[in-house]
Design an enzyme around this catalytic site. Structure first.
Site, short mmCIF file in Angstrom:
data_model
loop_
_atom_site.label_atom_id
_atom_site.label_comp_id
_atom_site.label_asym_id
_atom_site.label_seq_id
_atom_site.Cartn_x
_atom_site.Cartn_y
_atom_site.Cartn_z
N LYS A 139 0.83 -1.21 0.00
CA LYS A 139 0.00 0.00 0.00
C LYS A 139 0.87 1.25 0.00
CE LYS A 139 -3.38 2.93 0.62
NZ LYS A 139 -4.10 3.45 -0.56
N GLU A 146 1.63 6.82 -6.76
CA GLU A 146 0.60 7.86 -6.87
C GLU A 146 1.22 9.25 -6.82
OE1 GLU A 146 -2.53 9.55 -3.65
OE2 GLU A 146 -2.64 7.39 -4.01
#
Length: 440
Positions: A139, A146
């Site tokens: 994650k 991102e």
């Protein structure tokens, strides 16, 4: 219309409409996610099998400004507190705890309620990642990618606007068109939407809301952790690092304004250093190719970091499977994740996405446009740290002879660190200064 959404007091939260979101599992990540959602003004119901976790979450909500969090210690009360159709997010430890939580909630759920995983044509976007902290690490890297993705998109917008003079409506059309092709992704999709929104506080004729937003970027820490881990594992992640530096520099708003003023007084124009004359359609196409190529590098860096950590920890991460679960329900979901999955299916030991034959072919085809965009940005004085870092990464990785030989010679001269030769095995040390003086 968009407007500030202050958090209601705790008493008002109970009288407001039922929350649309429920979260079960209040360990560190679950608690932080719940409070983050509530901080943005969205009421949320939370549940944990251990009542103490519920109590600590409510205490934090109160301490942080009476955020709209409703706590439940009973699964039935938790489920029935939610607006229909109910959406429940699970953040519990992988394995039996997941099954136990689902078993506890299921008797009270109705048809149409969902315990969430996003769905794609390849199935639900959920999988067992690995033991220990593997899921958290994956994650974290997702968020690092991102960071890079968002920086690259922002740079593409800046070049289109400042070099090409595209209006907000034109930029919205460009991103909407890009979202129909190889750049199709959640971030490109929402970027197109952003440029269509007028300022709700000033009226529809006052211009786009995006132009009124202060150019300072926030962060939660995952980008920094990604870069730190890359350094610890000796994995090059320059695109992600450049995006993090970009956020740090964006926070220096007052210093940047002052610097612009000082340098302007010394003859540095505030606007473009050089006017670039180029057809808009040509510019749009070249920026598209530069953005795509840069994105491949950003994803490649993230996947290499995952592989390195997997080797260190013995996690045996399946990079193809991780690409699959990122295809839906996450911020970096993108069309080309399917092709990334296929690349790792073809070769699970793939050293880098850049050398997968399909991606290699595309990078070679697009590198001319990529270089043109970076060069024109430099000439015009437009900062493109993400695209520039990606291009340098590409050029460094493809180079079969780097100037690192000189660096190693310097290290041997001042620190006797030794060096290897290209023509014979072993480690060598040279008295460089002595030989240089004798040669004179």
């Amino acid at each position: 219309m968009t407007s500030p959404a202050p958090a209601p007091p705790a008493a008002a939260a109970a009288q407001s409409p039922p929350p649309r979101i429920g979260l079960a599992g209040l360990a560190t990540m679950g608690q932080n996610l719940a409070l983050n959602i509530a901080e943005k003004g969205f009421p949320i119901s939370v549940y944990n099998r251990t009542a103490a976790k519920v109590d600590s979450t409510l205490s934090r909500a109160a301490a942080e400004g009476a955020l709209p969090v409703l706590g439940h210690r009973d699964p039935r009360d938790f489920v029935l507190s939610l607006a229909r159709p109910r959406t429940v997010v699970l953040l519990v430890q992988a394995g039996p705890a997941v099954d136990a939580t689902i078993d506890a909630l299921s008797p009270y759920l109705d048809a149409g309620d969902a315990i969430a995983a996003a769905q794609t044509e390849d199935g639900p976007c959920v999988t067992f990642v690995g033991p220990g902290g593997a899921g958290n690490f994956v994650k974290m890297v997702h968020n690092g990618i991102e960071y890079g993705d968002m920086q690259l998109i922002a740079e593409a917008y800046d070049v289109l606007h400042r070099v090409g003079g595209l209006s907000n409506s034109e930029i919205a059309d460009v991103f909407a068109e890009w979202n129909k092709g190889e750049l199709e992704s959640f971030l490109v999709e929402i970027t197109a939407d952003i440029f269509t929104v007028a300022d709700p506080l000033e009226g529809s004729t006052s211009g786009a809301l995006v132009d009124k937003i202060l150019d300072k970027t926030g962060m939660k820490g995952t980008g920094k952790w990604t870069v730190q881990q890359a350094a610890e594992l000796a994995v090059a992640a320059p695109t992600i690092a450049a995006s993090l530096d970009g956020r740090y520099l964006s926070g220096l708003k007052d210093e940047r304004v002052a610097a612009a003023s000082v340098l302007e007084e010394e003859g540095m124009p505030v606007g473009l250093l050089e006017k670039i004359n180029v057809d808009k359609k040509v510019l749009v196409d070249r920026v598209r190719q530069a953005l795509y190529s840069s994105k491949v590098c950003s994803y490649a860096q993230g996947m290499n970091l995952l592989r390195a950590k997997s080797v260190e920890q013995g996690w045996n991460l399946n990079l193809a499977e991780l690409s699959r679960i990122w295809k839906g329900g996450c911020i970096i979901r993108a069309r080309f994740l399917d092709r990334i999955k296929k690349a790792y299916d073809r070769n699970p030991e793939l050293a880098n996405l850049i050398v997968d034959r399909e991606f290699a072919r595309e990078m070679v085809q697009r590198q001319g446009a990529w270089r043109w965009v970076v060069a024109r940005a430099v000439e015009a004085g437009i900062s493109t740290p993400g695209m520039s870092a990606s291009l340098s990464y590409f050029d460094t990785y493809r180079c079969n002879r780097l100037p690192a030989n000189l660096i190693q010679a310097q290290r041997d001269l001042f620190g006797a660190h030794t060096y290897e030769r290209i023509d014979r095995p072993g480690s060598f040390h040279t008295e460089w200064t002595k030989l240089a003086r004798e040669g004179k």
